[in-house]
Design an enzyme around this catalytic site. Structure first.
Site, PDB file in Angstrom:
ATOM      1  N   ASP A  70       0.852  -1.178   0.000  1.00 53.17           N
ATOM      2  CA  ASP A  70       0.000   0.000   0.000  1.00 53.17           C
ATOM      3  C   ASP A  70       0.893   1.235   0.000  1.00 53.17           C
ATOM      4  O   ASP A  70       1.555   1.528   1.003  1.00 53.17           O
ATOM      5  CB  ASP A  70      -0.897  -0.031   1.239  1.00 53.17           C
ATOM      6  CG  ASP A  70      -1.914   1.103   1.270  1.00 53.17           C
ATOM      7  OD1 ASP A  70      -1.710   2.099   0.563  1.00 53.17           O
ATOM      8  OD2 ASP A  70      -2.896   0.988   2.035  1.00 53.17           O
ATOM      9  N   HIS A  71       0.884   1.956  -1.106  1.00 52.21           N
ATOM     10  CA  HIS A  71       1.824   3.071  -1.262  1.00 52.21           C
ATOM     11  C   HIS A  71       1.448   4.288  -0.411  1.00 52.21           C
ATOM     12  O   HIS A  71       2.194   5.272  -0.373  1.00 52.21           O
ATOM     13  CB  HIS A  71       1.918   3.478  -2.728  1.00 52.21           C
ATOM     14  CG  HIS A  71       3.280   3.954  -3.139  1.00 52.21           C
ATOM     15  ND1 HIS A  71       4.309   4.140  -2.236  1.00 52.21           N
ATOM     16  CD2 HIS A  71       3.789   4.295  -4.353  1.00 52.21           C
ATOM     17  CE1 HIS A  71       5.382   4.574  -2.877  1.00 52.21           C
ATOM     18  NE2 HIS A  71       5.095   4.677  -4.162  1.00 52.21           N
TER      19      HIS A  71
END
Length: 471
Positions: free
Chosen positions: A441-442
Site C-alpha cells: 500500500d503506497h
C-alpha cells in the site's frame, strides 16, 4: 441463526445433522452453515427432541431468524425461573445489553403445565408460552436475553447460567468440564476456550495458535487476486452454460478484493534470486532430530525469512486507518497464508507468529493446512491478520501481482522454484531459482521501505545463515 462472526448478516445452511424426532443434547452440533467468512458448525443450547427444521439445506437465512425448534421435555425453559412469594411483583426487571433482542419472559406456574400443551423451543427466541396449560394461581417472571454474540443464539438463559459461546460449551462437554466451575476471563464475564482448557488442565499451558491454512511444498498457497478454486459442478448433458450462485465465502472475497484494489494504491516489486542453499537446508532439517515428526518444506523457511525481515523493517507491518487518519504500526505479526478452497479463497493467519520458534511455526502451518483442507477454518482464524504470504508457485506460475488482504499493508507472492542456469562463483551452473513479488500500500509504504524489505527476504533465502545472524 446466530452471528457466528463479527457483524455478519446472513448464512447459508449447508447441512442438517439432525431430523425431526431426533434427540439432542446441550452442545450437540445440529447443522453446518456457511457465512461470508467460513463454514461453521452450530451446536444446540438445549436438551430435548427436534420438533421442526424451519429451513432446508441450501437456504440463505438472515441472522436472527429461527432455524430449528426443539421440544424440551418436561422443562418449560432451559432453566425455570424461581417461584416468587405472593406479594412479589409479577415482573422482575432484568437489565440486558443494548445489543440484545427483547427479552422473552419465561412463566413459572405454581402448578405443572399440562404435558400435551407444551410448545417447542425456537432457537433464537426461547420458549414459546403454551396455549393449553393450567391457569397459574400465582406467577413470577424473570428472563435474561443473551445476545447472539455471547452464546451464538438469542436463547433465554437465567442469570445463573454461565455465559459461553456454543463451541466453547461443546469443548467443555468433550473435556468433562462443568462451566459453572470455570472462572471467566472474557469480556462481560464470557467463558473462553482458554478458560475451559485451564479448568481441564490447571497446569500452565501455552495456548495453541489459531488455525490457518498452509500449502504443499514448495511454498504457500494461491494468490488472493485470482487463485480461488471453483466448485466442482458437473454440467448437465447438452448444457452450454452453467450458472453458479455467488454467495458465502466467494461473495465476501470478491467484495473484499474489489474494495482493496480500488482503495489502496498498489505497488508491486519483483526480485529473482538463487534459493539453492535454502532448498539444501530444507533437506537437512528433515533429518534433524529437533524437527522429527514435523513438516519441513520451503514455505516454513520462507515464512521464517519474512518474520525476520519484518523485524528488520517493522514499518512494513502496519495498517491504514482511514477513519482516524492514522497509520497503525503492529508490534506483533499475525501471519496470513492465502488458501484456495472449494468454497472460495480464505486467508487464515497464525497468531503471534513472530514469537514462535521454527518447530512451533512448523506445527502452526501444519494445523493451518489440515484445518483448511477439512473446511473447518473458523472466522476467528481469519481475523486480525497483519501480513500475508501467497504461493502461486505450487501451480507452476513464475510470479504474480497479488492484491492486498484488506486491512494489511503488504502481501508477498512466492513463485515456482525451478532449476535454471545461473552465474554462481563466476561460472554458469544449474541452480534453484525463484521470483518473489511484493505488493504494498503506497499510502504508508514507500518505495524505499518496500524495496528494503523485499531485498532482505531474498538475501535471507539466498544465505539462510542470516536467519541466525539477523534473527
Amino acid at each position: 441463526m446466530p452471528d457466528v462472526g463479527e457483524g455478519l448478516t446472513e448464512a447459508e445452511i449447508l447441512k442438517w445433522y439432525v431430523q425431526p424426532g431426533d434427540t439432542v443434547t446441550d452442545g450437540q452440533v445440529v447443522c453446518e452453515v456457511e457465512t461470508a467468512k467460513a463454514a461453521v458448525e452450530l451446536p444446540i443450547p438445549f436438551d430435548g427432541t427436534v420438533h421442526e427444521l424451519l429451513f432446508p439445506e441450501g437456504t440463505t437465512v438472515d441472522v436472527g431468524q429461527v432455524i430449528i425448534s426443539v421440544n424440551v421435555g418436561g422443562a418449560a425453559a432451559p432453566a425455570a425461573a424461581a417461584q416468587a412469594p405472593a406479594e412479589a411483583p409479577a415482573q422482575a426487571p432484568v437489565e440486558t445489553p443494548a445489543s440484545a433482542p427483547a427479552p422473552a419472559a419465561v412463566e413459572a406456574p405454581a402448578e405443572e403445565p399440562a404435558a400435551e400443551g407444551r410448545q417447542p423451543v425456537l432457537v433464537g427466541y426461547g420458549v414459546a408460552a403454551s396455549s393449553t396449560k393450567r391457569r397459574a394461581r400465582r406467577t413470577a417472571t424473570a428472563a435474561v436475553s443473551v445476545p447472539d454474540q455471547l452464546n451464538g443464539h438469542g436463547g433465554v438463559a437465567t442469570a445463573a447460567r454461565p455465559l459461553a459461546k456454543p463451541p466453547v460449551r461443546k469443548l467443555a462437554k468433550d473435556l468433562g468440564v462443568d462451566l459453572a466451575t470455570v472462572t471467566p476471563t472474557g469480556p462481560d464475564g464470557i467463558i473462553t476456550r482458554e478458560d475451559v482448557h485451564k479448568a481441564a488442565a490447571p497446569a500452565p499451558t501455552v495456548p495453541a495458535p489459531a488455525p490457518a491454512a498452509e500449502a504443499p511444498a514448495p511454498a504457500a498457497t494461491p494468490a488472493p487476486a485470482s487463485a480461488a478454486a471453483a466448485p466442482a459442478t458437473a454440467p448437465s448433458a447438452g448444457a452450454r452454460e452453467t450458472r453458479i450462485p455467488i454467495k458465502g465465502v466467494r461473495k465476501a472475497t470478491a467484495a473484499a478484493m474489489v474494495g482493496s484494489a480500488f482503495t489502496a494504491p498498489h505497488v508491486t516489486e519483483f526480485v529473482t534470486f538463487d534459493i539453492t542453499r535454502t532448498m539444501k537446508l530444507v533437506e537437512e532439517l528433515k533429518s534433524d532430530k529437533d524437527m522429527a515428526g514435523l513438516r519441513v518444506n520451503p514455505l516454513l523457511l520462507i515464512a521464517k525469512a519474512v518474520l525476520v525481515a519484518i523485524k528488520r523493517n517493522p514499518d512494513i507491518n502496519a495498517a491504514w486507518d482511514e477513519a482516524a487518519q492514522e497509520i497503525v504500526l503492529k508490534h506483533y505479526v499475525n501471519l496470513g497464508i492465502a488458501a484456495a478452497t472449494p468454497r472460495g479463497l480464505i486467508v487464515p493467519n497464525i497468531k503471534d507468529a513472530h514469537a514462535q520458534t521454527l518447530p512451533e511455526l512448523s506445527r502452526s502451518l501444519s494445523e493451518l493446512v489440515a484445518t483448511a483442507r477439512e473446511g473447518k477454518t473458523t472466522p476467528a482464524a481469519m481475523q486480525g491478520g497483519t501480513f500475508t504470504i501467497t504461493n502461486v508457485g505450487v501451480f507452476g506460475v513464475d510470479t504474480g501481482t497479488p492484491i492486498l488482504n484488506p486491512g494489511e499493508s503488504a502481501i508477498l507472492a512466492v513463485g515456482a522454484i525451478k532449476l535454471q542456469p545461473w552465474v554462481h562463483k563466476g561460472k554458469v551452473k544449474p541452480r534453484q531459482v525463484t521470483t518473489l513479488a511484493l505488493s504494498f500500500d503506497h499510502r504508508l509504504v514507500d518505495g524505499e521501505l518496500g524495496s528494503k524489505f523485499l531485498a532482505d527476504v531474498a538475501a535471507i533465502l539466498e544465505q539462510p545463515k542470516r536467519l541466525i545472524t539477523w534473527g
